[in-house]
Design a protein around this motif. Structure first.
Motif, PDB file in Angstrom:
ATOM      1  N   UNK A   1       0.816  -1.217   0.000  1.00 43.17           N
ATOM      2  CA  UNK A   1       0.000   0.000   0.000  1.00 43.17           C
ATOM      3  C   UNK A   1       0.849   1.266   0.000  1.00 43.17           C
ATOM      4  N   UNK A   2       2.002   1.228   0.725  1.00 40.39           N
ATOM      5  CA  UNK A   2       2.765   2.478   0.829  1.00 40.39           C
ATOM      6  C   UNK A   2       3.410   2.868  -0.489  1.00 40.39           C
TER       7      UNK A   2
ATOM      8  N   UNK B   1       1.706   2.662  -3.308  1.00 39.58           N
ATOM      9  CA  UNK B   1       0.598   3.417  -3.891  1.00 39.58           C
ATOM     10  C   UNK B   1       0.561   4.829  -3.292  1.00 39.58           C
ATOM     11  N   UNK B   2       0.777   4.914  -1.968  1.00 37.66           N
ATOM     12  CA  UNK B   2       0.811   6.233  -1.326  1.00 37.66           C
ATOM     13  C   UNK B   2       1.908   7.098  -1.938  1.00 37.66           C
TER      14      UNK B   2
ATOM     15  N   UNK C   1       3.191   6.924  -4.873  1.00 38.80           N
ATOM     16  CA  UNK C   1       2.811   7.374  -6.212  1.00 38.80           C
ATOM     17  C   UNK C   1       1.733   8.443  -6.126  1.00 38.80           C
ATOM     18  N   UNK C   2       0.864   8.335  -5.109  1.00 39.93           N
ATOM     19  CA  UNK C   2      -0.202   9.324  -4.951  1.00 39.93           C
ATOM     20  C   UNK C   2       0.348  10.696  -4.576  1.00 39.93           C
ATOM     21  N   UNK C   3       1.621  10.748  -4.145  1.00 47.62           N
ATOM     22  CA  UNK C   3       2.233  12.045  -3.850  1.00 47.62           C
ATOM     23  C   UNK C   3       2.723  12.708  -5.118  1.00 47.62           C
ATOM     24  N   UNK C   4       2.701  11.970  -6.222  1.00 48.10           N
ATOM     25  CA  UNK C   4       3.196  12.546  -7.470  1.00 48.10           C
ATOM     26  C   UNK C   4       4.704  12.419  -7.620  1.00 48.10           C
ATOM     27  N   UNK C   5       5.313  11.458  -6.916  1.00 47.20           N
ATOM     28  CA  UNK C   5       6.764  11.273  -7.028  1.00 47.20           C
ATOM     29  C   UNK C   5       7.102  10.616  -8.362  1.00 47.20           C
TER      30      UNK C   5
ATOM     31  N   UNK D   1      12.142   7.608  -8.130  1.00 43.33           N
ATOM     32  CA  UNK D   1      12.125   7.901  -6.698  1.00 43.33           C
ATOM     33  C   UNK D   1      11.260   6.882  -5.943  1.00 43.33           C
TER      34      UNK D   1
ATOM     35  N   UNK E   1      13.720   4.974  -3.551  1.00 42.36           N
ATOM     36  CA  UNK E   1      13.607   5.470  -2.175  1.00 42.36           C
ATOM     37  C   UNK E   1      12.564   4.678  -1.383  1.00 42.36           C
ATOM     38  N   UNK E   2      11.426   4.383  -2.027  1.00 38.86           N
ATOM     39  CA  UNK E   2      10.359   3.739  -1.263  1.00 38.86           C
ATOM     40  C   UNK E   2      10.380   2.217  -1.358  1.00 38.86           C
TER      41      UNK E   2
ATOM     42  N   UNK F   1      14.436   0.453  -0.628  1.00 40.35           N
ATOM     43  CA  UNK F   1      14.824   0.541   0.780  1.00 40.35           C
ATOM     44  C   UNK F   1      14.181  -0.600   1.600  1.00 40.35           C
ATOM     45  N   UNK F   2      12.917  -0.869   1.324  1.00 44.35           N
ATOM     46  CA  UNK F   2      12.238  -1.961   2.036  1.00 44.35           C
ATOM     47  C   UNK F   2      12.659  -3.320   1.509  1.00 44.35           C
TER      48      UNK F   2
END
Ligand SMILES: Nc1ncnc2c1ncn2[C@@H]1O[C@H](COP(=O)(O)OP(=O)(O)O)[C@@H](O)[C@H]1O
Ligand SMILES: [Mg+2]
Lengths: 334, 329
Positions: free
Chosen positions: A232-233, A235-236, A238-242, A246, A250-251, A254-255
């Motif tokens: 889900x994070x 999707x979050x 991408x919802x920021x417009x990154x 990135x 970054x998201x 890293x995980x």
């Protein structure tokens, strides 16, 4: 954290006893002893043989030899090589940097190539690139090192003549063994030729030793990324417009790295196993090469002491992996 | 002019058994500063249609529409780089699962700051102050000290507040909230909902609230869209929807409200479930569960019909008395 470290360190002691027992038993199962191997086919007078054996304590019963060895270890004494009469510790510390250099370069090579490949395969899952890479990585992970090493030598050294086949640097150069790491020493010696020669010697063993970790890292990164990219994070993010890079680096990465680092860390022990084979094929003057020779010479103290030191190393590396893991993953940090 | 205008939206996914239309023929119109509620059972395509608005349907999903316009910008032909400038800035979204929607590896303050930085919403040295201000605005106590907390150290309600802070960081004109309270404790649900409404009032932004709670709809929305099996089946102003639902599915949803079932021994339910990938009937998708099913409902799919802003996808829409119209006696 401290208690966790302490607990892990105390675990080293039983491991010590186990490792010394096994290496002691195994080497004594091999027929012949250091004296016999040294005198070779000529033979010497039986009295002289008995005298030499007595000198090294080889005439005592096995259990007593073992106990003596353990007591000696408990005093922090790894013993003296039967062949060179130099202390095991000295020999180890002289040769160890060569092994570290090879292993570190191999693992860096594996990460630098394997991580991006795995990430790209995950982002383009189902593409020809993905299938091709996964096919290759199964092949890579199941490649016998000695065969692969010989093939690489055959192609690049023998047929193409691009690289030398053995050693760490060409004989014509002498660089001050200042750190023990050839690449570093050459760098400081400020001789372009020496540097090139050191790299030329390193590159093939590095690739050969790095192949299995590379394949494993690429596969692990891919599957770990695939899992994370569905979270889900992501999707979050991408919802920021990154931007896509990135989000991926970054998201997701890293995980995704958390399980991959564990795998890299755990592969260090098998990397040391691979180093023994690689060093033997390429006559790389490191600890692996030294251990294999010590078997041939029945150099009991070297073999036992060397094995023990390698075991300690594996334990410390695994400890390091756990610590790194806790830094990467805030959820298990306290 | 409407802030968001979408006509005939369809979203298709490739599945093992061929293409599946998760959303089909949905129209969405939202005016500046308005609250629209989207209701429907799970699996009716509410999330997917809103994700399509945000441009978050990942390949191999495919989004098509006749018209898709946001604040005067045509979203259909927009290159993804341009689209990303809108997403997270002018339109933002809050998701259903606060615990898994935040990245576990980064502190919550950092994650909010990232939204600000992505769109250069405030000058660099002011980012920190703005994050504190946002955390304060969504009702997180001791905001300055919570900035460094990781999502696993906060409760679900707190995480949802963080998500909301992140969504409103760049003062969006449209906020989409996808069942923002479903995963939370009942006591927290009301707080989060009130927070969203008050932020909507303060900021004057439009709010698209997805929910399956008719009670929430009655309290908050100006307009309602009802979705069923990927289709929009009814749209109405809230008051008239509650007093005179036109689609039998809406009527059944309202009948299932405890407030309306006073005095009855047992709460009426809608038998059956929303048809999934391979059990969609022919004709009207609601026909297996409809009380008023007719011959033609089994064969002919109904179209959205009725006066603008009060349309229903039914062959025999209900009248004010709740009786089907246009049925041959
Ligand atoms: N990525 C996907 N791939 C295939 N099917 C999907 C995907 N996402 C959602 N669906 C399907 O689309 C339908 C609508 O889902 P959704 O919009 O999440 O419903 P809800 O109204 O509960 O939010 C469901 O049947 C779901 O299984
Ligand atoms: Mg949903």
């Amino acid at each position: 954290m401290l208690r966790f470290l302490l607990r892990r360190v105390t675990l080293i002691i039983p491991t010590f006893v186990g490792v010394t027992f096994l290496s002691f038993m195994l080497i004594h199962l091999v027929p012949g002893d250091p004296i016999e191997v040294r005198v070779g086919e000529h033979g010497i007078a039986p009295e002289r043989l008995a005298q030499l054996r007595h000198e090294f304590g080889l005439d005592q019963p096995l259990w007593q030899q073992f106990l003596t060895y353990e007591v000696q270890l408990a005093h922090g004494d790894l013993g003296v090589s039967v062949v060179t009469r130099d202390t095991v510790w000295n020999e180890f510390t002289t040769l160890f940097p060569a092994t570290v250099e090879l292993a570190v370069c191999a693992i860096i090579f594996a990460m630098v190539v394997g991580l991006p490949l795995g990430v790209i395969a995950a982002v383009r899952r189902g593409s020809a690139f993905d299938y091709g890479l996964m096919g290759l990585s199964v092949t890579g992970a199941s490649m016998p090192i000695f065969w692969w090493g010989l093939m690489v030598i055959l192609v690049f050294s023998v047929s193409l003549g691009w690289t030398p086949v053995s050693g760490r640097i060409s004989d014509i150069y002498f660089v001050e063994p200042w750190s023990g790491f050839m690449l570093v020493d050459c760098w400081f010696a400020d001789e372009a030729g020496a540097c090139a020669s050191a790299w030329g010697h390193l590159i093939l063993p590095m690739i050969v030793l790095g192949t299995i970790p590379l394949a494993t890292i690429a596969r692990m990164t891919r599957s770990s990324m695939l899992e994370v990219l569905n979270e889900d994070y992501i999707r979050t993010a991408r919802a920021k417009g990154l931007s896509v890079p990135r989000v991926v680096v970054v998201h997701a990465l890293r995980n995704a790295l958390i399980p991959v680092v564990t795998v890299i860390g755990l592969s260090v022990s098998s990397l040391l196993g691979g180093a023994i084979l690689t060093e033997t094929i390429f006559s790389w003057p490191g600890v692996g090469h030294w251990l294999v020779e010590s078997i041939q010479r029945r150099d009991y103290p070297v073999l036992q002491g060397g094995t023990l030191l390698v075991a300690v190393l594996v334990i410390l590396v695994n400890l390091g992996v756990d610590v790194t893991y806790s830094f990467l993953n805030p959820r298990i940090r306290r | 002019m409407a802030l968001l205008e979408i006509r005939n939206l369809a979203v298709e996914f490739a599945t093992a058994r061929g293409r599946f239309r998760a959303v089909d023929g949905v129209d969405v119109t939202i005016d500046e500063g308005e609250i629209l509620c989207v209701v429907g059972e799970s699996g009716s395509g509410k999330s997917v249609s809103m994700l399509a608005v945000m441009g978050l349907i990942a390949w191999p999903g495919r989004v098509t529409a006749d018209v898709m316009r946001f604040a005067g910008t045509d979203l259909l032909g927009l290159p993804s780089r341009q689209r990303r400038k809108l997403v997270g800035k002018d339109m933002a979204m809050v998701f259903q699962e606060p615990m898994s929607s935040l990245n576990p590896c980064y502190p919550v303050g950092w994650q909010i700051a990232e939204a600000l930085r992505a769109h250069n919403a405030v000058a660099k040295p002011k980012v920190r102050d703005r994050v504190v201000e946002l955390l304060d605005q969504v009702g997180i106590p001791a905001p300055a000290s919570r900035m460094g907390a990781f999502p696993h150290q906060l409760s679900g309600g707190m995480n949802q507040r963080v998500m909301i802070a992140m969504a409103i960081a760049c003062n969006p004109r449209l906020l989409i909230a996808d069942e923002p309270t479903t995963a939370l404790d009942v006591t927290i649900q009301k707080q989060i909902l009130d927070l969203l409404i008050s932020l909507q009032k303060q900021g004057g932004m439009a709010l698209a609230l997805i929910t399956h709670d008719m009670g929430v709809v009655a309290e908050t929305a100006q307009r309602v869209q009802v979705m069923y099996a990927g289709q929009m089946v009814e749209e109405q102003l809230t008051d008239s929807l509650f007093s005179a639902p036109r689609h039998p599915y809406t009527a059944a949803l309202l009948d299932a409200l405890p407030e309306r079932a006073m005095g009855r021994a047992r709460l009426p339910t809608i038998p059956g479930v929303v048809p999934g990938i391979d059990d969609r009937p022919s004709g009207c998708l609601f026909n297996p569960r409809c009380r008023f099913v007719q011959e033609r409902c089994l064969t002919t799919p109904p179209q959205l019909e009725g006066p603008a802003g009060a349309r229903a996808r039914c062959h025999t829409p209900l009248d004010a008395a709740g009786q089907p119209t246009g049925v041959a006696a």
